[in-house]
Design a protein around this motif. Structure first.
Motif, PDB file in Angstrom:
ATOM      1  N   ASP A  92       0.499   4.113  -2.728  1.00  0.00           N
ATOM      2  CA  ASP A  92       0.195   5.486  -2.338  1.00  0.00           C
ATOM      3  C   ASP A  92       1.110   6.485  -3.039  1.00  0.00           C
ATOM      4  O   ASP A  92       0.741   7.636  -3.265  1.00  0.00           O
ATOM      5  N   ASN A  93       2.326   6.073  -3.347  1.00  0.00           N
ATOM      6  CA  ASN A  93       3.294   6.988  -3.937  1.00  0.00           C
ATOM      7  C   ASN A  93       3.528   6.767  -5.419  1.00  0.00           C
ATOM      8  O   ASN A  93       4.021   7.652  -6.114  1.00  0.00           O
ATOM      9  N   GLN A 136       0.831  -1.194   0.000  1.00  0.00           N
ATOM     10  CA  GLN A 136       0.000   0.000   0.000  1.00  0.00           C
ATOM     11  C   GLN A 136       0.871   1.252   0.000  1.00  0.00           C
ATOM     12  O   GLN A 136       0.529   2.261  -0.620  1.00  0.00           O
ATOM     13  N   PRO A 173      -4.337   4.556  -4.453  1.00  0.00           N
ATOM     14  CA  PRO A 173      -3.838   5.445  -3.397  1.00  0.00           C
ATOM     15  C   PRO A 173      -4.946   5.791  -2.406  1.00  0.00           C
ATOM     16  O   PRO A 173      -6.123   5.886  -2.771  1.00  0.00           O
ATOM     17  N   ARG A 191      -3.107  14.785  -2.800  1.00  0.00           N
ATOM     18  CA  ARG A 191      -4.050  13.663  -2.854  1.00  0.00           C
ATOM     19  C   ARG A 191      -4.967  13.775  -4.064  1.00  0.00           C
ATOM     20  O   ARG A 191      -5.235  12.793  -4.761  1.00  0.00           O
ATOM     21  N   LYS A 204      -3.116  12.812  -7.215  1.00  0.00           N
ATOM     22  CA  LYS A 204      -3.018  11.358  -7.367  1.00  0.00           C
ATOM     23  C   LYS A 204      -4.346  10.768  -7.819  1.00  0.00           C
ATOM     24  O   LYS A 204      -4.385   9.852  -8.648  1.00  0.00           O
TER      25      LYS A 204
END
Length: 322
Positions: free
Chosen positions: A104-105, A100, A215, A227, A230
Protein backbone atom coordinates in the motif's frame (compact mmCIF):
# COMPACT_ATOMS: atom_id res chain seq x y z
CA UNK A 1 27.75 21.55 -10.71
CA UNK A 2 25.39 18.73 -9.74
CA UNK A 3 21.78 19.84 -9.78
CA UNK A 4 20.01 19.14 -6.46
CA UNK A 5 17.04 16.82 -6.51
CA UNK A 6 13.91 18.98 -6.89
CA UNK A 7 11.63 19.28 -3.93
CA UNK A 8 8.74 18.07 -6.07
CA UNK A 9 10.32 14.66 -6.28
CA UNK A 10 10.48 14.44 -2.50
CA UNK A 11 6.89 15.61 -2.26
CA UNK A 12 5.68 13.09 -4.80
CA UNK A 13 7.56 10.27 -3.11
CA UNK A 14 6.79 11.26 0.46
CA UNK A 15 4.98 7.95 0.94
CA UNK A 16 8.14 5.89 0.85
CA UNK A 17 7.77 3.35 3.65
CA UNK A 18 10.11 2.02 6.24
CA UNK A 19 11.61 -0.78 4.19
CA UNK A 20 12.09 -4.07 5.96
CA UNK A 21 15.41 -5.83 5.52
CA UNK A 22 15.21 -9.51 4.79
CA UNK A 23 17.32 -12.50 3.89
CA UNK A 24 16.53 -15.02 1.21
CA UNK A 25 16.81 -18.74 1.78
CA UNK A 26 19.19 -20.57 -0.51
CA UNK A 27 17.34 -23.33 -2.36
CA UNK A 28 18.68 -26.84 -2.00
CA UNK A 29 21.32 -27.84 -4.52
CA UNK A 30 19.01 -30.30 -6.25
CA UNK A 31 16.48 -27.50 -6.79
CA UNK A 32 18.98 -25.05 -8.32
CA UNK A 33 18.06 -23.79 -11.75
CA UNK A 34 20.10 -24.64 -14.81
CA UNK A 35 22.17 -21.82 -16.22
CA UNK A 36 20.80 -20.60 -19.54
CA UNK A 37 22.82 -21.07 -22.73
CA UNK A 38 24.03 -17.47 -22.64
CA UNK A 39 25.23 -16.19 -19.27
CA UNK A 40 23.27 -13.06 -18.27
CA UNK A 41 25.45 -9.91 -18.20
CA UNK A 42 24.35 -9.27 -14.61
CA UNK A 43 25.68 -12.61 -13.33
CA UNK A 44 28.33 -12.60 -10.60
CA UNK A 45 30.21 -15.49 -8.95
CA UNK A 46 28.46 -17.13 -6.03
CA UNK A 47 30.59 -16.50 -2.90
CA UNK A 48 31.81 -19.39 -0.80
CA UNK A 49 30.05 -20.19 2.44
CA UNK A 50 30.97 -17.64 5.11
CA UNK A 51 32.20 -14.99 2.69
CA UNK A 52 30.92 -11.72 1.21
CA UNK A 53 31.76 -9.65 -1.86
CA UNK A 54 30.96 -6.21 -3.23
CA UNK A 55 29.18 -6.35 -6.59
CA UNK A 56 27.38 -3.83 -8.80
CA UNK A 57 24.14 -3.98 -10.75
CA UNK A 58 24.05 -2.07 -14.03
CA UNK A 59 20.45 -1.50 -15.03
CA UNK A 60 20.17 -1.94 -18.82
CA UNK A 61 17.88 1.10 -19.00
CA UNK A 62 20.21 3.23 -16.84
CA UNK A 63 23.73 1.95 -17.60
CA UNK A 64 25.42 5.10 -16.33
CA UNK A 65 24.85 4.22 -12.71
CA UNK A 66 26.06 0.97 -11.23
CA UNK A 67 24.15 0.23 -8.04
CA UNK A 68 26.62 -0.97 -5.36
CA UNK A 69 25.54 -4.15 -3.59
CA UNK A 70 26.94 -6.45 -0.92
CA UNK A 71 26.51 -10.17 -1.51
CA UNK A 72 26.87 -12.53 1.46
CA UNK A 73 26.54 -16.30 1.84
CA UNK A 74 25.87 -17.28 5.46
CA UNK A 75 25.75 -20.73 6.93
CA UNK A 76 22.61 -21.48 8.93
CA UNK A 77 24.59 -21.28 12.17
CA UNK A 78 26.17 -17.93 11.28
CA UNK A 79 22.86 -16.44 10.21
CA UNK A 80 21.06 -17.63 13.34
CA UNK A 81 23.85 -16.17 15.49
CA UNK A 82 23.57 -12.82 13.73
CA UNK A 83 19.78 -12.83 13.97
CA UNK A 84 19.95 -13.48 17.71
CA UNK A 85 21.96 -10.32 18.34
CA UNK A 86 19.94 -7.41 19.82
CA UNK A 87 19.03 -4.56 17.47
CA UNK A 88 16.68 -1.59 17.44
CA UNK A 89 14.21 -3.12 14.99
CA UNK A 90 13.18 -6.42 16.53
CA UNK A 91 10.46 -7.05 13.91
CA UNK A 92 12.74 -6.67 10.89
CA UNK A 93 11.56 -9.94 9.37
CA UNK A 94 8.31 -9.34 7.51
CA UNK A 95 5.27 -11.50 8.01
CA UNK A 96 2.37 -12.28 5.77
CA UNK A 97 0.17 -9.64 7.38
CA UNK A 98 2.72 -6.91 6.70
CA UNK A 99 2.84 -7.55 2.96
CA UNK A 100 -0.26 -5.61 2.02
CA UNK A 101 0.81 -2.76 4.28
CA UNK A 102 4.13 -2.61 2.47
CA UNK A 103 2.46 -2.74 -0.94
CA UNK A 104 0.00 0.00 0.00
CA UNK A 105 2.88 2.37 0.72
CA UNK A 106 5.64 1.12 -1.54
CA UNK A 107 6.50 3.44 -4.39
CA UNK A 108 10.02 3.00 -5.61
CA UNK A 109 13.66 3.39 -4.65
CA UNK A 110 14.27 5.78 -7.53
CA UNK A 111 15.39 8.61 -5.24
CA UNK A 112 18.12 6.82 -3.26
CA UNK A 113 19.14 4.64 -6.19
CA UNK A 114 18.04 5.84 -9.60
CA UNK A 115 19.70 2.87 -11.28
CA UNK A 116 17.11 0.64 -9.63
CA UNK A 117 14.18 2.48 -11.19
CA UNK A 118 12.52 -0.70 -12.41
CA UNK A 119 13.94 -3.15 -9.88
CA UNK A 120 11.46 -5.43 -8.17
CA UNK A 121 11.64 -6.31 -4.49
CA UNK A 122 10.30 -9.22 -2.61
CA UNK A 123 10.88 -11.03 0.65
CA UNK A 124 10.79 -14.57 1.88
CA UNK A 125 9.53 -15.09 5.39
CA UNK A 126 11.91 -16.53 7.95
CA UNK A 127 10.11 -17.22 11.19
CA UNK A 128 11.47 -15.07 14.00
CA UNK A 129 10.63 -17.85 16.45
CA UNK A 130 12.57 -20.53 14.66
CA UNK A 131 16.15 -20.89 13.55
CA UNK A 132 16.99 -21.16 9.88
CA UNK A 133 17.98 -24.66 8.79
CA UNK A 134 19.27 -23.57 5.38
CA UNK A 135 22.16 -21.49 4.23
CA UNK A 136 21.13 -17.89 3.61
CA UNK A 137 22.04 -15.56 0.78
CA UNK A 138 21.71 -11.83 1.34
CA UNK A 139 22.13 -9.10 -1.28
CA UNK A 140 22.10 -5.69 0.40
CA UNK A 141 21.97 -2.30 -1.32
CA UNK A 142 24.97 -0.21 -0.28
CA UNK A 143 22.88 2.95 -0.54
CA UNK A 144 21.56 4.65 2.56
CA UNK A 145 17.75 4.71 2.82
CA UNK A 146 18.05 8.22 4.22
CA UNK A 147 20.08 10.70 2.15
CA UNK A 148 21.26 8.26 -0.50
CA UNK A 149 24.94 8.24 0.47
CA UNK A 150 26.96 5.13 -0.33
CA UNK A 151 27.38 2.97 2.75
CA UNK A 152 30.73 1.94 4.16
CA UNK A 153 31.49 -1.52 5.53
CA UNK A 154 32.47 -1.90 9.17
CA UNK A 155 33.45 -4.81 11.40
CA UNK A 156 29.90 -4.91 12.75
CA UNK A 157 27.94 -4.14 9.59
CA UNK A 158 27.30 -0.91 7.67
CA UNK A 159 27.54 2.82 8.36
CA UNK A 160 26.18 5.92 6.64
CA UNK A 161 29.07 8.43 6.40
CA UNK A 162 26.62 11.31 5.88
CA UNK A 163 24.46 10.75 8.98
CA UNK A 164 26.52 8.39 11.11
CA UNK A 165 23.69 5.84 11.10
CA UNK A 166 24.72 2.23 11.72
CA UNK A 167 23.23 -1.13 10.75
CA UNK A 168 24.28 -4.64 11.69
CA UNK A 169 25.42 -7.25 9.14
CA UNK A 170 21.83 -8.20 8.40
CA UNK A 171 20.93 -4.59 7.66
CA UNK A 172 19.00 -3.89 10.87
CA UNK A 173 19.22 -0.38 12.32
CA UNK A 174 21.21 -0.27 15.55
CA UNK A 175 20.16 3.14 16.93
CA UNK A 176 17.60 5.88 16.13
CA UNK A 177 18.67 8.49 13.57
CA UNK A 178 17.80 12.03 14.64
CA UNK A 179 14.11 12.67 13.93
CA UNK A 180 14.03 10.35 10.93
CA UNK A 181 11.98 7.12 10.79
CA UNK A 182 13.75 3.87 11.60
CA UNK A 183 14.75 2.14 8.37
CA UNK A 184 16.46 -1.17 7.77
CA UNK A 185 18.63 -1.54 4.69
CA UNK A 186 16.96 -2.57 1.46
CA UNK A 187 17.58 -5.97 -0.09
CA UNK A 188 18.00 -6.49 -3.84
CA UNK A 189 16.35 -9.25 -5.92
CA UNK A 190 18.37 -12.05 -7.46
CA UNK A 191 18.12 -15.49 -9.03
CA UNK A 192 20.40 -18.34 -8.04
CA UNK A 193 22.00 -20.69 -10.53
CA UNK A 194 24.56 -23.39 -9.71
CA UNK A 195 27.62 -21.19 -9.17
CA UNK A 196 26.26 -17.80 -10.16
CA UNK A 197 24.00 -15.12 -8.75
CA UNK A 198 22.08 -13.18 -11.39
CA UNK A 199 21.26 -9.72 -10.09
CA UNK A 200 17.85 -8.12 -10.53
CA UNK A 201 15.92 -11.16 -11.79
CA UNK A 202 12.80 -12.78 -10.42
CA UNK A 203 13.18 -16.03 -8.50
CA UNK A 204 10.30 -18.43 -9.11
CA UNK A 205 11.23 -20.42 -5.99
CA UNK A 206 10.11 -17.58 -3.72
CA UNK A 207 6.64 -18.01 -2.28
CA UNK A 208 5.72 -14.34 -2.05
CA UNK A 209 6.57 -11.58 -4.44
CA UNK A 210 5.78 -8.09 -3.28
CA UNK A 211 5.16 -6.82 -6.80
CA UNK A 212 2.19 -9.18 -7.06
CA UNK A 213 0.35 -7.02 -4.51
CA UNK A 214 -1.39 -3.86 -5.67
CA UNK A 215 -2.20 -0.87 -3.43
CA UNK A 216 -5.76 -0.80 -2.12
CA UNK A 217 -7.23 2.23 -3.86
CA UNK A 218 -10.57 1.76 -2.07
CA UNK A 219 -9.12 2.46 1.39
CA UNK A 220 -11.09 5.56 2.39
CA UNK A 221 -8.70 6.27 5.27
CA UNK A 222 -6.14 7.37 2.66
CA UNK A 223 -6.71 10.78 1.00
CA UNK A 224 -8.27 10.43 -2.44
CA UNK A 225 -5.54 12.35 -4.26
CA UNK A 226 -2.93 10.09 -2.68
CA UNK A 227 -4.80 6.94 -3.73
CA UNK A 228 -5.12 8.17 -7.30
CA UNK A 229 -1.42 9.03 -7.36
CA UNK A 230 -0.55 5.49 -6.30
CA UNK A 231 -2.90 4.10 -8.91
CA UNK A 232 -1.19 6.14 -11.62
CA UNK A 233 2.20 4.97 -10.36
CA UNK A 234 1.23 1.30 -10.46
CA UNK A 235 -0.75 1.54 -13.70
CA UNK A 236 -4.12 0.77 -12.07
CA UNK A 237 -5.86 2.95 -14.62
CA UNK A 238 -9.26 1.24 -14.48
CA UNK A 239 -9.56 1.95 -10.77
CA UNK A 240 -8.23 5.48 -11.21
CA UNK A 241 -10.89 6.12 -13.87
CA UNK A 242 -13.62 5.08 -11.43
CA UNK A 243 -12.25 7.33 -8.67
CA UNK A 244 -11.58 10.32 -10.89
CA UNK A 245 -15.11 11.87 -10.82
CA UNK A 246 -14.99 11.94 -7.02
CA UNK A 247 -11.70 13.83 -7.17
CA UNK A 248 -12.99 16.37 -9.69
CA UNK A 249 -16.14 16.88 -7.62
CA UNK A 250 -13.94 18.35 -4.90
CA UNK A 251 -13.06 21.27 -7.18
CA UNK A 252 -10.37 22.21 -9.71
CA UNK A 253 -6.93 20.68 -9.16
CA UNK A 254 -4.18 23.10 -8.24
CA UNK A 255 -1.04 23.34 -10.35
CA UNK A 256 0.82 21.56 -7.57
CA UNK A 257 -1.67 18.68 -7.63
CA UNK A 258 -1.40 18.41 -11.40
CA UNK A 259 2.39 18.30 -11.26
CA UNK A 260 2.33 15.65 -8.53
CA UNK A 261 -0.04 13.41 -10.49
CA UNK A 262 2.02 13.70 -13.67
CA UNK A 263 5.19 12.88 -11.72
CA UNK A 264 3.55 9.78 -10.26
CA UNK A 265 2.56 8.70 -13.77
CA UNK A 266 6.01 9.19 -15.31
CA UNK A 267 7.91 7.62 -12.40
CA UNK A 268 7.37 4.10 -13.73
CA UNK A 269 6.91 5.20 -17.33
CA UNK A 270 3.14 4.67 -17.28
CA UNK A 271 2.39 6.04 -20.74
CA UNK A 272 -1.34 5.29 -20.56
CA UNK A 273 -1.57 7.10 -17.21
CA UNK A 274 0.14 10.20 -18.63
CA UNK A 275 -2.22 10.21 -21.61
CA UNK A 276 -5.18 9.79 -19.25
CA UNK A 277 -4.20 12.88 -17.25
CA UNK A 278 -3.75 14.92 -20.40
CA UNK A 279 -7.16 13.75 -21.64
CA UNK A 280 -8.73 15.02 -18.42
CA UNK A 281 -7.43 18.49 -19.23
CA UNK A 282 -4.49 18.54 -16.81
CA UNK A 283 -1.64 20.75 -17.94
CA UNK A 284 1.55 18.77 -18.64
CA UNK A 285 3.45 22.06 -18.55
CA UNK A 286 2.23 23.01 -15.07
CA UNK A 287 4.84 23.98 -12.50
CA UNK A 288 4.58 23.97 -8.75
CA UNK A 289 5.71 26.60 -6.27
CA UNK A 290 9.30 25.41 -6.63
CA UNK A 291 9.33 25.72 -10.42
CA UNK A 292 9.38 21.97 -10.98
CA UNK A 293 7.32 20.33 -13.70
CA UNK A 294 6.75 16.78 -14.86
CA UNK A 295 9.03 17.51 -17.82
CA UNK A 296 11.87 18.78 -15.64
CA UNK A 297 11.63 15.65 -13.49
CA UNK A 298 11.60 13.39 -16.55
CA UNK A 299 14.73 15.15 -17.81
CA UNK A 300 16.40 14.74 -14.42
CA UNK A 301 15.64 11.01 -14.55
CA UNK A 302 16.91 10.94 -18.14
CA UNK A 303 13.76 9.17 -19.29
CA UNK A 304 13.73 10.03 -22.97
CA UNK A 305 10.39 8.30 -23.61
CA UNK A 306 8.63 10.46 -21.02
CA UNK A 307 10.49 13.61 -22.07
CA UNK A 308 9.30 13.19 -25.66
CA UNK A 309 5.73 12.35 -24.64
CA UNK A 310 5.44 15.30 -22.25
CA UNK A 311 6.96 17.65 -24.80
CA UNK A 312 4.40 16.58 -27.42
CA UNK A 313 1.51 16.84 -24.96
CA UNK A 314 2.75 20.23 -23.77
CA UNK A 315 2.90 21.61 -27.30
CA UNK A 316 -0.59 20.28 -28.01
CA UNK A 317 -1.95 21.74 -24.79
CA UNK A 318 -0.40 25.13 -25.51
CA UNK A 319 -1.91 25.11 -29.01
CA UNK A 320 -5.36 24.28 -27.67
CA UNK A 321 -5.08 26.95 -25.00
CA UNK A 322 -4.28 29.58 -27.62
Amino acid sequence: MIKPIPVAVFKAFSLLPVFFSAALCLPKADAAETLPASTPPTAVPFPAMGSCAKVAFHNPSSPKWGLPLYLCHYSAADFNALKAQPVLDKSWLPNKESYQGLADNLLDSRLPSIALAHGQRWYRMLSAAENSSSAVVQLTELISPYLGCELQLTDTGFTDPCLGANWDKLGRLLAPVSDLPNQSLRQFPFRLYDNLVVLGEADATLNWQLDSFAPDLQDATVPLLERIGKGLFWGQLDEVTVLWPSLIAKGPLTKRDQVELFIMAIAKEQTAAVLFLAAQGLNPQATNEYGDSALSIAKMLENEVMVQLLSELGASFDSQAQ
